[in-house]
Scaffold this active site. Structure first.
Site, PDB file in Angstrom:
ATOM      1  CG  HIS A 162      -4.198  -5.072   1.061  1.00  0.00           C
ATOM      2  ND1 HIS A 162      -3.692  -5.405   2.384  1.00  0.00           N
ATOM      3  CD2 HIS A 162      -3.365  -4.040   0.527  1.00  0.00           C
ATOM      4  CE1 HIS A 162      -2.756  -4.590   2.593  1.00  0.00           C
ATOM      5  NE2 HIS A 162      -2.421  -3.829   1.556  1.00  0.00           N
ATOM      6  CG  ASP A 198       2.996  -4.854   0.184  1.00  0.00           C
ATOM      7  OD1 ASP A 198       3.030  -4.743  -0.696  1.00  0.00           O
ATOM      8  OD2 ASP A 198       2.503  -4.250   1.280  1.00  0.00           O
ATOM      9  CG  HIS A 200       0.749  -1.994   3.277  1.00  0.00           C
ATOM     10  ND1 HIS A 200       1.337  -1.541   2.170  1.00  0.00           N
ATOM     11  CD2 HIS A 200       0.671  -0.820   4.285  1.00  0.00           C
ATOM     12  CE1 HIS A 200       1.528  -0.102   2.214  1.00  0.00           C
ATOM     13  NE2 HIS A 200       1.017   0.223   3.215  1.00  0.00           N
ATOM     14  CG  ASP A 287       5.060  -1.824   0.267  1.00  0.00           C
ATOM     15  OD1 ASP A 287       5.583  -2.835   0.567  1.00  0.00           O
ATOM     16  OD2 ASP A 287       3.543  -1.510   0.173  1.00  0.00           O
TER      17      ASP A 287
END
Ligand code: SP5
Ligand code: ZN
Length: 348
Positions: A162, A198, A200, A287
């Site tokens: 991120h 991931d 996200h 995740d």
């Protein structure tokens, strides 16, 4: 698998974050890396400490003023009030749209907002030391693969995908996957593919390479209409300028099953073939696991084996970089399944 672990990761140990307006215990904890280390040790993987300095790639990936801020943030926070040693700084104001981000405010919390995309990335006393050593671990993994290793794993935290050119966010400070990709470019690789699995979207990695054709970015993630990071990761983001056609987003609705996930993986793998990448970086977030406390896909340990097997079939020198994954007690087992699937296939 050859694994470079970050011996400083535990120095980044913030206590709480915000969730639905309340302070809750951090999801991104030192225990995550300890579980992975223990699982890899038990499985007989070769563990090494970083042996390369990421300084040159770091200066190519992140802005100088952002790195200066990160390096000095904690001492500046303490200088405001010695009692701050027991407190975590959070931003409370951000330079959105019409506001200026070219002038650095003198106020510490305002500067923290300038360099943050969210209030979800708490700083701790050892954040810089941990994140900086993580960059070295990523560079070390990239070097080892360019020197002939079939694959290497960067076992580090805090995660990185991120974090953008000049901002932190989503528990991330330095973009380890981008450091690995840039390091491979600085060595022999003409084009590197970064595949982000991931839950996200890897907004930081995408934005860093969005105008470049020498690093192709593909990501499978929860649809940003409903999932963090919300403001990037849509299917119509395909790259601009030289980078046009070198960005592939495969958002899936929250709750998507393994069949949908592996169909997206197949599309990403095909694209990595089309762009003639000669090296691969995998942003390995776990995740997507069915037991993850903050995410909504439902992959199992067996699915992680299958992921590793499919990635090995790409036949590319591969660096795995640990990203998210918050079912800490299962994280080591899940990582081990990806790496085992990869090695079983790569050996054939
Ligand atoms: C590296 C990484 O995985 N970063 C993720 C950062 C997510 N931060 C925002 C968390 C929002 C959690 N929403 C949870 C909904 C649970 N029902
Ligand atoms: Zn994640």
């Amino acid at each position: 698998m050859l694994t470079f672990h970050n011996p400083m990761h535990h120095l980044h140990a913030p206590v709480h974050e915000f969730f639905r307006g309340e302070k809750v215990a951090c999801f991104e904890t030192p225990a995550r890396a300890e579980f992975v280390l223990a699982a890899l040790q038990a499985a007989g993987h070769e563990l090494r400490e970083p042996d390369q300095d990421a300084a040159s790639a770091l200066a190519q990936i992140h802005s100088e003023r952002y790195l200066d801020f990160l390096r000095t943030a904690w001492p500046q926070w303490i200088a405001l009030d010695p009692q701050n040693e027991q407190r975590q700084p959070f931003p409370s104001v951000w330079p959105v749209r019409s506001l200026r981000s070219d002038v650095e405010p003198e106020n510490f919390v305002a500067r923290l907002g300038l360099y943050s995309m969210d209030n979800g990335s708490p700083l701790a006393s050892g954040t810089w030391a941990a994140a900086r050593a993580g960059a070295d671990a990523a560079a070390s993994a990239a070097h080892s693969v360019m020197a002939g290793a079939r694959a290497a794993f960067c076992l580090s935290r805090p995660p990185g995908h991120h974090a953008g050119h000049d901002f932190m966010g989503g528990y991330c400070f330095i973009n380890n996957a981008a450091i690995a990709a840039q390091t491979m470019r600085n060595l022999e690789a003409d084009r590197v593919a970064v595949l982000d699995v991931d839950y996200h979207h890897g907004n930081g990695t995408q934005s860093i390479f969005y105008e470049r054709d020498d690093v192709f970015f593909a990501s499978i993630h929860g649809d940003p209409l409903t999932e963090y990071p919300f403001y990037l990761g849509h299917a119509d983001e395909t790259g601009v300028g030289d980078g046009a056609g070198y960005n592939l987003n495969l958002p899936l609705p929250a709750g998507s099953d393994a069949a949908a996930w592996f169909a997206a993986l197949e599309r990403a793998c095909k694209a990595i073939g089309y762009v003639h990448a000669d090296a691969l970086v995998v942003s390995l977030g776990l995740d997507t696991f069915e037991g993850d406390p903050i995410s909504q896909f439902s992959l199992t340990a067996g699915d992680f084996d299958r992921l590793g097997t499919r990635l090995a079939a790409l036949g590319l020198p591969t660096v795995f970089v640990l990203e998210g994954g918050y079912a800490a007690a299962e994280l080591g087992d899940n990582a081990q399944h990806v790496l085992r699937g990869f090695e079983n296939c790569a050996a054939k």
